[in-house]
Scaffold this active site. Sequence first.
Site, PDB file in Angstrom:
ATOM      1  N   PHE A  26       0.809  -1.222   0.000  1.00  0.00           N
ATOM      2  CA  PHE A  26       0.000   0.000   0.000  1.00  0.00           C
ATOM      3  C   PHE A  26       0.847   1.279   0.000  1.00  0.00           C
ATOM      4  O   PHE A  26       0.315   2.385   0.042  1.00  0.00           O
ATOM      5  CB  PHE A  26      -0.968   0.003   1.197  1.00  0.00           C
ATOM      6  CG  PHE A  26      -0.306  -0.133   2.555  1.00  0.00           C
ATOM      7  CD1 PHE A  26       0.270   0.956   3.185  1.00  0.00           C
ATOM      8  CD2 PHE A  26      -0.267  -1.367   3.195  1.00  0.00           C
ATOM      9  CE1 PHE A  26       0.878   0.836   4.434  1.00  0.00           C
ATOM     10  CE2 PHE A  26       0.335  -1.500   4.448  1.00  0.00           C
ATOM     11  CZ  PHE A  26       0.907  -0.391   5.063  1.00  0.00           C
ATOM     12  N   ARG A  39      -3.821   7.432  20.503  1.00  0.00           N
ATOM     13  CA  ARG A  39      -4.252   6.252  19.733  1.00  0.00           C
ATOM     14  C   ARG A  39      -5.644   5.789  20.167  1.00  0.00           C
ATOM     15  O   ARG A  39      -6.434   5.338  19.340  1.00  0.00           O
ATOM     16  CB  ARG A  39      -3.207   5.141  19.817  1.00  0.00           C
ATOM     17  CG  ARG A  39      -1.925   5.558  19.061  1.00  0.00           C
ATOM     18  CD  ARG A  39      -0.882   4.486  19.020  1.00  0.00           C
ATOM     19  NE  ARG A  39      -1.244   3.348  18.192  1.00  0.00           N
ATOM     20  CZ  ARG A  39      -1.090   3.290  16.867  1.00  0.00           C
ATOM     21  NH1 ARG A  39      -0.616   4.320  16.204  1.00  0.00           N
ATOM     22  NH2 ARG A  39      -1.418   2.202  16.200  1.00  0.00           N
ATOM     23  N   THR A  58      -6.888   1.529  12.890  1.00  0.00           N
ATOM     24  CA  THR A  58      -6.425   2.021  11.582  1.00  0.00           C
ATOM     25  C   THR A  58      -7.519   1.930  10.522  1.00  0.00           C
ATOM     26  O   THR A  58      -7.715   2.854   9.738  1.00  0.00           O
ATOM     27  CB  THR A  58      -5.198   1.192  11.114  1.00  0.00           C
ATOM     28  OG1 THR A  58      -4.207   1.258  12.142  1.00  0.00           O
ATOM     29  CG2 THR A  58      -4.611   1.738   9.828  1.00  0.00           C
ATOM     30  N   ARG A  82     -11.624   8.072  13.990  1.00  0.00           N
ATOM     31  CA  ARG A  82     -11.748   7.355  12.716  1.00  0.00           C
ATOM     32  C   ARG A  82     -13.155   6.820  12.492  1.00  0.00           C
ATOM     33  O   ARG A  82     -13.661   6.843  11.363  1.00  0.00           O
ATOM     34  CB  ARG A  82     -10.705   6.245  12.644  1.00  0.00           C
ATOM     35  CG  ARG A  82      -9.306   6.822  12.328  1.00  0.00           C
ATOM     36  CD  ARG A  82      -8.247   5.816  12.549  1.00  0.00           C
ATOM     37  NE  ARG A  82      -6.937   6.239  12.047  1.00  0.00           N
ATOM     38  CZ  ARG A  82      -5.796   5.713  12.458  1.00  0.00           C
ATOM     39  NH1 ARG A  82      -5.789   4.762  13.385  1.00  0.00           N
ATOM     40  NH2 ARG A  82      -4.645   6.131  11.955  1.00  0.00           N
ATOM     41  N   ASN A 126      -8.016   7.699   6.334  1.00  0.00           N
ATOM     42  CA  ASN A 126      -8.443   7.384   7.710  1.00  0.00           C
ATOM     43  C   ASN A 126      -8.246   8.547   8.693  1.00  0.00           C
ATOM     44  O   ASN A 126      -8.074   8.334   9.882  1.00  0.00           O
ATOM     45  CB  ASN A 126      -7.806   6.070   8.199  1.00  0.00           C
ATOM     46  CG  ASN A 126      -6.295   6.160   8.382  1.00  0.00           C
ATOM     47  OD1 ASN A 126      -5.681   7.134   7.972  1.00  0.00           O
ATOM     48  ND2 ASN A 126      -5.726   5.155   8.999  1.00  0.00           N
ATOM     49  N   HIS A 185      -3.202  10.372  11.730  1.00  0.00           N
ATOM     50  CA  HIS A 185      -2.074   9.501  12.042  1.00  0.00           C
ATOM     51  C   HIS A 185      -1.633   9.827  13.462  1.00  0.00           C
ATOM     52  O   HIS A 185      -1.695  10.980  13.883  1.00  0.00           O
ATOM     53  CB  HIS A 185      -0.893   9.767  11.088  1.00  0.00           C
ATOM     54  CG  HIS A 185       0.391   9.132  11.556  1.00  0.00           C
ATOM     55  ND1 HIS A 185       0.703   7.828  11.272  1.00  0.00           N
ATOM     56  CD2 HIS A 185       1.389   9.621  12.343  1.00  0.00           C
ATOM     57  CE1 HIS A 185       1.865   7.539  11.862  1.00  0.00           C
ATOM     58  NE2 HIS A 185       2.297   8.603  12.517  1.00  0.00           N
TER      59      HIS A 185
HETATM   60  P1  CMP Z   1      -0.992   5.524   9.447  1.00  0.00           P
HETATM   61  O1  CMP Z   1      -1.189   5.426  10.926  1.00  0.00           O
HETATM   62  O2  CMP Z   1      -0.815   6.884   8.896  1.00  0.00           O
HETATM   63  O3  CMP Z   1       0.261   4.630   9.033  1.00  0.00           O
HETATM   64  C1  CMP Z   1       0.364   4.009   7.764  1.00  0.00           C
HETATM   65  C2  CMP Z   1      -0.895   4.135   6.956  1.00  0.00           C
HETATM   66  O4  CMP Z   1      -1.005   3.253   5.860  1.00  0.00           O
HETATM   67  C3  CMP Z   1      -2.084   3.830   7.825  1.00  0.00           C
HETATM   68  O5  CMP Z   1      -2.274   4.874   8.741  1.00  0.00           O
HETATM   69  C4  CMP Z   1      -3.186   3.625   6.761  1.00  0.00           C
HETATM   70  O6  CMP Z   1      -3.828   4.830   6.413  1.00  0.00           O
HETATM   71  C5  CMP Z   1      -2.395   3.147   5.535  1.00  0.00           C
HETATM   72  N1  CMP Z   1      -2.713   1.762   5.174  1.00  0.00           N
HETATM   73  C6  CMP Z   1      -3.258   1.358   4.011  1.00  0.00           C
HETATM   74  N2  CMP Z   1      -3.400   0.032   3.983  1.00  0.00           N
HETATM   75  C7  CMP Z   1      -2.926  -0.444   5.165  1.00  0.00           C
HETATM   76  C8  CMP Z   1      -2.811  -1.745   5.746  1.00  0.00           C
HETATM   77  N3  CMP Z   1      -3.196  -2.839   5.101  1.00  0.00           N
HETATM   78  N4  CMP Z   1      -2.281  -1.839   6.988  1.00  0.00           N
HETATM   79  C9  CMP Z   1      -1.859  -0.735   7.664  1.00  0.00           C
HETATM   80  N5  CMP Z   1      -1.948   0.522   7.153  1.00  0.00           N
HETATM   81  C10 CMP Z   1      -2.488   0.670   5.923  1.00  0.00           C
END
Ligand code: CMP
Length: 140
Positions: A58, A86, A92, A103, A113, A116
């Site tokens: 991703f 968190r 996530t 979220r 989402n 972060h």
């Molecule tokens: P973030 O906490 O910003 O860290 C990495 C980001 O990758 C996460 O939030 C998601 O928005 C994005 N992401 C997309 N696909 C995945 C996945 N399968 N697992 C984890 N993060 C993902």
Amino acid sequence: AVERTLSIIKPDAVAKNVIGEIESRFEKAGLRIVAMKMVQLSQEKAEGFYAEHKERPFFKDLVGFMTSGPVVVQVLEGENAIKANRDLMGATNPKEAEAGTIRADFAESIDANAVHGSDSPESAEREVSYFFSAEEICAR
Ligand code: CMP
């Protein structure tokens, strides 16, 4: 212990005009905003920030999304700030996020989402200094 954590309001939430609502949740939970700025991330800056995900399938979409519009980057400070943030964010994947979390309330998908947050003291330290110099963080 009092900690600092890096928080980002992502392009989807900025576009939805809910910056204030999200900041308000941090403040109501007792977290103090000790640094903040709105920035348009370059591809290079976003890639560096998410370097740990470089090999993930991703990664390209993640960088594309994070550079699709401005973000708000901030440092939150407070008791157990990393976990507190968190907990406020929720899972996530917004489909798995508990009701009442940021979220669950503002995010559309695992990519878009809304926010972060640093996931450990080590990443908090790296992420805060990735965006802010010492002079940009205000003691409160
Ligand atoms: P973030 O906490 O910003 O860290 C990495 C980001 O990758 C996460 O939030 C998601 O928005 C994005 N992401 C997309 N696909 C995945 C996945 N399968 N697992 C984890 N993060 C993902």
